[in-house]
Write an enzyme that holds these catalytic residues in place. Structure first.
Site, short mmCIF file in Angstrom:
data_model
loop_
_atom_site.label_atom_id
_atom_site.label_comp_id
_atom_site.label_asym_id
_atom_site.label_seq_id
_atom_site.Cartn_x
_atom_site.Cartn_y
_atom_site.Cartn_z
N GLU A 1 0.84 -1.20 0.00
CA GLU A 1 0.00 0.00 0.00
C GLU A 1 0.88 1.25 0.00
O GLU A 1 0.68 2.16 0.80
CB GLU A 1 -0.91 0.03 1.23
CG GLU A 1 -2.09 -0.89 1.12
CD GLU A 1 -3.18 -0.58 2.15
OE1 GLU A 1 -2.85 0.01 3.19
OE2 GLU A 1 -4.33 -0.93 1.90
N GLU B 1 -6.91 -7.25 -0.59
CA GLU B 1 -7.31 -7.29 0.83
C GLU B 1 -8.80 -7.01 0.90
O GLU B 1 -9.22 -5.85 0.88
CB GLU B 1 -6.54 -6.24 1.65
CG GLU B 1 -5.06 -6.56 1.80
CD GLU B 1 -4.35 -5.55 2.70
OE1 GLU B 1 -5.01 -4.92 3.55
OE2 GLU B 1 -3.13 -5.38 2.51
#
Ligand code: GLA
Length: 580
Positions: free
Chosen positions: A154, A230
């Site tokens: 991320e 995710e």
């Protein structure tokens, strides 16, 4: 030998379309003896792949000292996943977030800005030289089960340094990673534009509204097969906040909506596990770090389909039903897990922390200013600092600990005067007599922040100690890493104020999972047979710590509690979790 490819027409395994149905499980959050059980259950839910991060700070506790054994044995974990019929996705970091201490970055890495700066790249590359070959040898192209490897984590939530991402991607290729690389980011413009790399597969992270999330993401990356790396089907807890749950039916409906778009998925988490030891991380009040420090609890149950102790939850069965519409299901696993019956712990013996520093200190340090944990070269635990305040100072003036990370007992002339806490109260009034006063500070580090701009902060007394405006100089410090309690002098006369150790024992017939209830205790740490289960705190929501059966032996077992504040009167093992 096999091949896994990312193409414009989708993901291909040996040239044929392949739907990745993956679930996250971190090898470092489950004892190795329990990997097979959890991975088998993950497969039986209908998943064909397991995803794991790699926790750098577990593997390289001191610079250049590597550990890939026991709970750090990534290779055995991947092999076990293969035996259970699972492909694997590996996310080697170096930064992993994951509610893990410092986002996985070892505390000895002093330059902690994730960018194209040699002070960051040098330790990262040295670690990757050790780590990546272990993954490379297990790629699907070489007879193993690894199908994809992530670049950073991320990164768009943190920075915009493409040269850094490029360095990592090139470094993975140079270390023989030949399976597809990928990045994963929120679908927000800000994040996609900062975290992706041209030519590297981009995946999205989110918890709800799959169609809208994928559409937002596709505006930037129209050619990338939709993959939610995710899918947050639960969440984690902070101390002092409510326990988070996500309704099983609602989560399953969202999973169904996600799969109906044709996308690939990784459930975060399929099995969460536990942040044992000192490894639970922390947040810091929102994306701009303008809020308070929020340490994360020990359990990483995550309200996942497979619970912390391996129980199959309603979410498990709801997901299995959804997944069954997209894949052939293996036989259903047995639904029950066995736990110990409620078991009392017989308490016997206590010791004040300040009375056994000779066995706990890793060597007294003398310095003008009090050292931080990083200055001491200590990752976790406590530090005991001693100095003298001059006198007489008739007026009570604030004793101030401006950069306190995270908690300190202030002991004046042998009496606990106050317990200071970051963001809550960092000063306490102190006057001194004609001879001055003896000052002892017992400083406790909670987890390092794993997300957001204040990630990378130091622990301990990072801003010195002041009496009103005056710096307090002249310190003796005992570093107390709490990494080995075997030398504790039980039976020694003990009278000092402050934190204390308490010893207990319990009998077990056949080792089974249990939960150590800390109800009635205040704040501290609990060990079973020398293994640190993690932190407890009466702020909740978690009030019992998971005790996996491999830690227990038939016969007598030992518990040691380090209680920072006020000890309880009894201790028991429960049969059920208490997450709040
Ligand atoms: C992000 C990170 C994960 C984890 C989740 C929240 O998506 O990538 O490591 O921290 O948030 O649980």
């Amino acid at each position: 030998m096999s091949e896994f490819q990312v193409t414009r027409d989708g993901l291909l395994l040996d040239g044929k379309p392949f739907r990745v149905l993956s679930g996250a499980m971190h090898y470092f959050r489950t004892l190795p003896e329990q990997w097979a059980d959890r991975l088998g259950k993950l497969r039986a839910m209908g998943l064909n792949t397991v995803e794991t991060y790699v926790a750098w700070n577990l593997h390289e506790p001191r610079r250049g000292e590597f550990d890939f054994t026991g709970m750090a044995d990534l290779e055995s974990f991947l092999d076990e996943a293969g035996r259970q019929g699972l492909h694997a996705i590996v996310r080697p970091g170096p930064y992993i977030c994951a509610e893990w201490e410092n986002g996985g970055v070892p505390s000895w890495v002093r330059y902690r800005h994730r960018c194209h700066d040699p002070r960051w790249l040098e330790p990262v590359d040295a670690f990757f030289d050790e780590l990546i070959p272990r993954i490379a040898g297990r790629q699907i192209t070489r007879g193993g089960n690894v199908i994809m490897v992530q670049v950073e984590n991320e990164y768009g939530s943190y920075g915009d340094d493409r040269a850094y991402l490029r360095h990592l991607a090139d470094g993975l290729r140079a270390r023989d990673i030949e399976v597809p690389l990928f990045t994963s980011d929120g679908s927000w413009d800000l994040m996609v534009t900062g975290g992706t790399l041209p030519g590297v597969y981009a995946t999205a992270n989110f918890g709800s509204d799959p169609a809208a999330e994928f559409a937002a993401f596709a505006r930037h990356r129209p050619a990338d097969p939709a993959f939610c790396m995710e899918f947050w089907n639960g969440w984690f807890d902070h101390w002092g906040e409510e326990h988070t749950v996500r309704d099983a039916g609602e989560a399953a409906a969202t999973l169904e909506a996600l799969l109906a778009t044709g996308a690939h998925v990784n459930l975060y988490m399929a099995h969460g596990g536990t942040s044992f030891g000192f490894f639970a991380g922390a947040n810091a009040g929102g994306p701009h770090a303008d809020g308070a420090y929020q340490p994360t609890v020990t359990s990483y149950d995550y309200d996942a389909p497979i619970s912390e102790h391996g129980a199959l939850t309603p979410k498990y069965w709801a997901y299995r039903e959804v997944l069954g519409r997209y894949t052939d299901l293996p036989p259903a696993p047995a639904g029950t897990v066995r736990t110990l019956p409620p078991t009392p712990v017989a308490l016997g013996g206590s010791l004040a922390l300040l009375d056994c520093l000779d066995t706990l200190s890793s060597g007294t340090i003398t310095s003008a200013r009090p050292p931080s944990f990083e200055d001491m070269g200590q990752a976790y635990g406590l530090a005991v600092h001693r100095s003298r305040l001059p006198g007489p100072r008739a007026e009570e003036l604030p004793l101030r600990l401006p950069g306190l990370h995270d908690r300190a007992h202030v002991i004046i002339d042998g009496e606990v005067r106050d317990v200071l806490h970051r963001d809550e109260n960092t000063s306490t009034p102190v006057a001194t007599g004609p001879g001055g006063a003896a000052l002892t500070l017992i400083v406790e580090a909670m987890g390092r922040v794993n997300y957001g701009p204040v990630q990378g902060e130091d622990k301990g007394l990072t801003g010195g100690v002041l009496h009103e405006r005056q710096q307090v100089f002249g310190w003796e410090t005992d570093p107390v890493p709490l990494d080995d309690l075997s030398g504790l002098p039980w039976g020694r006369p003990t009278s000092s104020a402050g934190p204390s150790f308490h010893r207990g024992s319990f009998e077990v017939d056949t080792p089974l999972d249990a939960f150590l209830s800390l109800e009635g205790w205040t704040k501290g740490y609990a060990w079973v047979n020398g293994f640190l289960l993690g932190r407890y705190w009466d702020r909740g929501p978690q009030t019992a710590l998971y005790v996996p059966y491999p830690l227990l032996t038939s016969g007598s077992n030992e518990v040691v509690i380090l209680e920072m504040d006020a000890p309880g009167t009894g201790l028991t093992l429960r049969s059920e979790p208490r997450l709040g």
